[in-house]
Design an enzyme around this catalytic site. Structure first.
Site, PDB file in Angstrom:
ATOM      1  CG  ASP A  97      32.701 -47.045  36.765  1.00 12.66           C
ATOM      2  OD1 ASP A  97      32.953 -47.360  37.942  1.00 12.66           O
ATOM      3  OD2 ASP A  97      32.368 -45.899  36.417  1.00 12.66           O
ATOM      4  CD  GLN A 104      29.659 -48.290  44.043  1.00 11.83           C
ATOM      5  OE1 GLN A 104      30.424 -47.488  44.562  1.00 11.83           O
ATOM      6  NE2 GLN A 104      29.897 -49.601  44.076  1.00 11.83           N
ATOM      7  CG  MET A 127      21.353 -46.820  45.337  1.00 11.99           C
ATOM      8  SD  MET A 127      19.838 -47.808  45.167  1.00 11.99           S
ATOM      9  CE  MET A 127      18.614 -46.541  44.892  1.00 11.99           C
ATOM     10  CG  ASN A 128      26.680 -43.897  43.790  1.00 16.05           C
ATOM     11  OD1 ASN A 128      26.839 -44.385  44.890  1.00 16.05           O
ATOM     12  ND2 ASN A 128      27.683 -43.715  42.966  1.00 16.05           N
ATOM     13  CG  ASP A 129      27.497 -45.694  39.760  1.00 17.57           C
ATOM     14  OD1 ASP A 129      27.009 -44.593  40.045  1.00 17.57           O
ATOM     15  OD2 ASP A 129      28.661 -45.842  39.327  1.00 17.57           O
TER      16      ASP A 129
END
Ligand SMILES: *[C@@H]1O[C@H](CO)[C@@H](O)[C@H](O)[C@H]1NC(C)=O
Length: 578
Positions: free
Chosen positions: A185, A76, A58-60
């Protein structure tokens, strides 16, 4: 195109059905939330109350919002493994309290030419009539970054499970002179003074990091302004720009479209070089943003967090009239260890954000709902910590805790002089770590410590005098956080804008197995660290207060709690879908 979608769907179905099976076991053991799960011994770094998907990368944070009584959190996600993937999608979880979560089906994933190679980060905006829409970055058939629009399929579904891509996608393509992988983004959009929508997109042109500003009447046809809203030379590509108004007279949050209001200032936050930087300023009627302190890209700029905290995004929570900030906390250990345990990445506990009374900086504080997890309070007050002393805080689960402490100092005349060349707080903290004894400080907490202190993460303060005033330094020293050498142990630091002669120096730390989020001076300065102890895990972790300075300090108050596990469950309807 269709083939790869079916492939992803099958993979998702498979991994979720495995998770549901696994979860059945966890939930039975944790039916009463006051019962502490002892975490499996091979997973000592999994957290108890931080947001995590059941497994994988997992990121953003993406598109956080509050809709019809439900908090939505998208993120994400790599459905195929514990590292950043070739195909990234939007994981989706829902909550009634920002603490306990239900993981539901991924919301946005490759289906169309404009996003067939990935669905990257984006943000939610409410159109008139309480209609949420998402702007997000797609990686198109040529692997170019383009901006897309998606809308909920069924506005009556409070979980907003299904999303439909707009037929006009992509609605923004790379500006001339910008590389195909430097345009991403989109922020939450807001209504400008002329009633048209505005939105920011992160980018980079040649050496210039930029937040491009676009406008639109209908949310579908977007036109770029000639000048970016903000820019800076020689940075990496700007990511996850965020824009929001803050009230100058109240800690309440404001809707992102509450721009046209004399009682506000405007925050612009951008991410580059791995750091989230913010400025406070004013947006003019003609869309000129004038920050009060421009970015220099150095350690004295304002950051949400002086440790690990990136790709953050805020939203206006109209249920509680507050602005809430989410931020991604990456791992600091070796990739092979992430692969072995099957997951990477945490989210910080959501933070309320408002403008400090001094009007010069933001204040952040964990959302109040997290306090529901507190139990077994330990507290004392007016305890003197003599120079060179250490005191264990007993009676709580030190590996999963919330602790608040405040210090009162007297005889500040004795404070050491701050050398005028000491302008970089992070450098100062790494040169004057916890083992370097001064007069006032280091004093603070030793978290996730083993009983012999071989392992410890020190969060502490030092006080210096400078031209008849006092300077407070806050540090998080990870050098002894783990006996393993295969982890990053950067020391973090920042100056804290308080006057220790008239104010107490307070610290709150949220400790959760492999993360320590620390809030200095009631949230004026934040430092988040990731740590991977080998000895100080689960029941073998201890918490201490200490004062290694030569002058004594007074603990005016300490409150510490064990933290219960948050419930993070997988929606059962997924197993029937699988
Ligand atoms: C829309 O969502 C509501 C509430 O979940 C549900 O009752 C209804 O059947 C849904 N409509 C469609 C067309 O799926």
């Amino acid at each position: 195109m269709k083939k790869s979608f079916i492939f992803i769907s099958l993979l998702l179905a498979l991994c979720y059905s495995l998770l549901v099976l696994h979860h059945g076991f966890v939930d039975a053991a944790d039916a009463d939330s006051s019962v502490h799960l002892s975490l499996p011994s091979d997973q000592p770094y999994r957290t108890g109350y931080h947001f995590q998907p059941p497994q994988n990368w997992m990121n953003d944070p993406n598109g956080p919002m509050y809709y019809k009584g439900v908090y939505h959190f998208f993120y994400q996600y790599n459905p195929n493994g514990p590292l950043f993937g070739d195909i990234m999608i939007w994981g989706h979880s829902v909550s009634y309290d920002l603490v306990n979560w239900i993981h539901i089906d991924p919301a946005i994933y490759p289906t169309d030419p404009a996003d067939i190679n990935s669905c990257f980060s984006g943000s939610a905006t409410f159109l008139p009539g309480y209609k949420p829409v998402m702007l997000y970055t797609g990686l198109d058939t040529e692997k170019r970054q383009v901006q897309n629009l998606a809308v909920p399929k069924n506005l009556s579904d409070p979980f907003l499970r299904e999303w439909v891509k707009h037929k006009a996608n992509p609605i923004m393509t790379t500006p001339e002179g910008v590389k195909a992988d430097d345009f991403r983004d989109p922020s939450t959009a807001w209504l400008g003074y002329d009633g048209k929508w505005r939105v920011l997109v992160g980018s980079k042109k040649n050496d210039l990091g930029v937040a491009y500003l676009y406008q639109s009447k209908d949310f579908v046809k977007w036109e770029r302004f000639d000048y970016p809203l903000m820019s800076m030379m020689e940075t990496s590509t700007w990511e996850c720009p965020d824009f929001f108004p803050v009230s100058v007279s109240s800690t309440n949050g404001l809707d992102t479209s509450g721009v046209i209001n004399p009682g506000v200032k405007h925050v612009v936050k951008v991410g580059f070089n791995g750091i989230d930087w913010y400025t406070i300023g004013t947006l003019s009627e003609r869309d000129n943003y004038v920050p009060e302190n421009g970015l220099k890209g150095n350690s004295l700029d304002m950051r949400y967090d002086y440790g690990k905290f990136y790709a953050s995004k805020s939203f206006y929570d109209n249920a509680k009239q507050r602005r809430v900030l989410w931020g991604w906390i990456s791992e600091a250990d070796a990739q092979e260890d992430d692969v072995a345990r099957g997951w990477s990445g945490l989210q910080a506990v959501p933070r309320s954000v408002w403008l400090d009374r001094n009007g010069k900086q933001l204040v952040q504080w964990p959302v109040e709902e997290i306090e529901k997890l507190r139990e077994n309070e330990v507290k004392f007050s007016n305890k003197e910590l003599e120079g060179g002393s250490l005191f264990e805080v007993e009676g709580i689960t030190a590996s999963q805790a919330d602790v608040k402490i405040s210090f009162k100092l007297s005889n500040l005349e004795e404070a050491e002089e701050l050398d005028p060349s000491w302008t970089d707080p992070q450098l100062l903290c790494s040169e004057m770590g916890v083992s370097s004894k001064g007069k006032y400080g280091p004093f603070g907490l030793l978290a996730l410590a083993s009983d012999d202190l071989t392992e410890q993460t020190a969060i502490f303060f030092r006080v210096f005098s400078s031209h008849g005033k006092y300077v407070v330094l806050m540090c998080s020293d990870q050098r002894r956080s783990s006996i393993s050498n295969n982890v990053e142990k950067t020391t973090y630091g920042t100056f804290v804008d308080i006057d220790p002669k008239h104010e107490e120096i307070s610290l709150r730390s949220l400790i959760d197995h492999s993360i320590i989020e620390s809030f200095g001076a009631e949230g004026k300065s934040c430092i988040t660290a990731r740590v991977y102890p080998r000895l100080a895990i689960n029941k073998d972790a201890h918490l201490y207060t200490f004062n290694y300075g030569s002058e004594s300090v007074m603990i005016s108050e300490l409150n510490a709690w064990s933290m219960k596990n948050a419930h993070m469950i997988v929606d059962e309807t997924l197993s029937s879908a699988a």
